[in-house]
Design a protein around this motif. Sequence first.
Motif, PDB file in Angstrom:
ATOM      1  N   PHE A  89      11.811   6.794  -6.284  1.00  0.00           N
ATOM      2  CA  PHE A  89      10.527   6.808  -5.583  1.00  0.00           C
ATOM      3  C   PHE A  89       9.983   5.389  -5.588  1.00  0.00           C
ATOM      4  O   PHE A  89       9.303   4.962  -6.516  1.00  0.00           O
ATOM      5  N   ASN A  90      10.315   4.655  -4.539  1.00  0.00           N
ATOM      6  CA  ASN A  90       9.960   3.240  -4.469  1.00  0.00           C
ATOM      7  C   ASN A  90       9.557   2.908  -3.040  1.00  0.00           C
ATOM      8  O   ASN A  90      10.366   3.057  -2.117  1.00  0.00           O
ATOM      9  N   PHE A  91       8.312   2.455  -2.855  1.00  0.00           N
ATOM     10  CA  PHE A  91       7.801   2.192  -1.523  1.00  0.00           C
ATOM     11  C   PHE A  91       6.964   0.917  -1.513  1.00  0.00           C
ATOM     12  O   PHE A  91       6.357   0.552  -2.524  1.00  0.00           O
ATOM     13  N   ILE A  92       6.927   0.279  -0.341  1.00  0.00           N
ATOM     14  CA  ILE A  92       5.921  -0.739  -0.089  1.00  0.00           C
ATOM     15  C   ILE A  92       5.110  -0.320   1.130  1.00  0.00           C
ATOM     16  O   ILE A  92       5.615   0.363   2.019  1.00  0.00           O
ATOM     17  N   PHE A  93       3.859  -0.741   1.153  1.00  0.00           N
ATOM     18  CA  PHE A  93       2.960  -0.409   2.250  1.00  0.00           C
ATOM     19  C   PHE A  93       2.000  -1.570   2.454  1.00  0.00           C
ATOM     20  O   PHE A  93       1.121  -1.799   1.619  1.00  0.00           O
ATOM     21  N   PRO A  94       2.167  -2.355   3.535  1.00  0.00           N
ATOM     22  CA  PRO A  94       1.163  -3.394   3.832  1.00  0.00           C
ATOM     23  C   PRO A  94      -0.157  -2.703   4.191  1.00  0.00           C
ATOM     24  O   PRO A  94      -0.273  -2.094   5.254  1.00  0.00           O
ATOM     25  N   ILE A  95      -1.127  -2.796   3.314  1.00  0.00           N
ATOM     26  CA  ILE A  95      -2.340  -2.007   3.490  1.00  0.00           C
ATOM     27  C   ILE A  95      -3.391  -2.751   4.324  1.00  0.00           C
ATOM     28  O   ILE A  95      -4.160  -2.138   5.056  1.00  0.00           O
ATOM     29  N   THR A  96      -3.400  -4.081   4.226  1.00  0.00           N
ATOM     30  CA  THR A  96      -4.244  -4.937   5.061  1.00  0.00           C
ATOM     31  C   THR A  96      -3.484  -6.245   5.288  1.00  0.00           C
ATOM     32  O   THR A  96      -2.392  -6.439   4.747  1.00  0.00           O
ATOM     33  N   LYS A  97      -4.080  -7.157   6.030  1.00  0.00           N
ATOM     34  CA  LYS A  97      -3.430  -8.453   6.244  1.00  0.00           C
ATOM     35  C   LYS A  97      -3.451  -9.331   4.997  1.00  0.00           C
ATOM     36  O   LYS A  97      -2.867 -10.423   4.996  1.00  0.00           O
ATOM     37  N   ASP A  98      -4.084  -8.851   3.933  1.00  0.00           N
ATOM     38  CA  ASP A  98      -4.129  -9.609   2.679  1.00  0.00           C
ATOM     39  C   ASP A  98      -3.333  -8.983   1.543  1.00  0.00           C
ATOM     40  O   ASP A  98      -3.000  -9.676   0.575  1.00  0.00           O
ATOM     41  N   TYR A  99      -3.027  -7.685   1.631  1.00  0.00           N
ATOM     42  CA  TYR A  99      -2.436  -6.983   0.493  1.00  0.00           C
ATOM     43  C   TYR A  99      -1.302  -6.047   0.902  1.00  0.00           C
ATOM     44  O   TYR A  99      -1.320  -5.435   1.978  1.00  0.00           O
ATOM     45  N   ILE A 100      -0.327  -5.918   0.002  1.00  0.00           N
ATOM     46  CA  ILE A 100       0.730  -4.918   0.087  1.00  0.00           C
ATOM     47  C   ILE A 100       0.674  -4.059  -1.175  1.00  0.00           C
ATOM     48  O   ILE A 100       0.555  -4.590  -2.288  1.00  0.00           O
ATOM     49  N   ILE A 101       0.764  -2.747  -1.004  1.00  0.00           N
ATOM     50  CA  ILE A 101       0.921  -1.856  -2.154  1.00  0.00           C
ATOM     51  C   ILE A 101       2.412  -1.722  -2.456  1.00  0.00           C
ATOM     52  O   ILE A 101       3.214  -1.472  -1.554  1.00  0.00           O
TER      53      ILE A 101
END
Length: 279
Positions: A201-213
């Motif tokens: 269970f491994n994911f990335i998610f660019p949440i805004t133009k400043d941050y990635i989860i």
Amino acid sequence: MGQKQHYVPKSYLRNFLNNESGNFVVYDKLSNSKRLGKANNQIAAEDDFYKANPSIFSIEVDDNVIEKFFSEHADSRPSKFPEYCADLGNGRISIERFKELCVVYIYFQFVRVPQELPKERRSEESKIDHIRYMFNRNRIERFTRRALSAKWVILKGSNEFPIFTSDNPVIPFYNNEEGASFDLNTFMNKTYDIGSDAFSFNFIFPITKDYIIYIYDSEERDTFSSNGSVINLDEALYRKLAMAIANSGVRILIFPSDESFTTAYHYLDFELLSQIKMH
């Protein structure tokens, strides 16, 4: 002409607009071209994408019930993402609260992207299968359980390491030498049941133009020192993240500015940059 319905909502896309111009740069992977764009009905949307024959439901509903569900229960959430990130960084909310605020949106964003583009390749049967996949209660519960128990780290971008996104923004990601990721057809396959204990269970998610989860199984690795940290990106990790985002985009990538596109380009395997023209 049908109703334009988004599989990546405008509220999410607005998080990548340039503050000064009110636009972003859209890179089309298929035509190898880029253009200025806005968070409108021309980006990550299709005519009647969620419109379904009501006969597939066990209760009487209208044929736009899915679009209404997302409008009322999911698509307002991304407008709050910048606030959530700021509150987490300032200690006003805990990482556990941050997870609770984001996890359901992340699930639905992951599963709502179409299996295939263009639309003409998809049958009515595959559309129904997709709807049933999205709204399977056991799948939602398993994904939510695993996400809430996983480690979440917030990675902060910069002018040197600009954050961008795509029309498939929730990305299975493995922090190995290659930074490998799945495409959508892989996880829609019935043998890959997201949230199942049989899979990492491994994911990335660019949440805004400043941050990635970055969400990952804490049992597999201890990549970062603490759960919920806000960490500045370095070159080695950024290179892997950028390639994963670029590879997972179904058709388009979205950059806050031409400068961010040019900077990110140096970490990507695009060809013919000199021939890409704004239009």
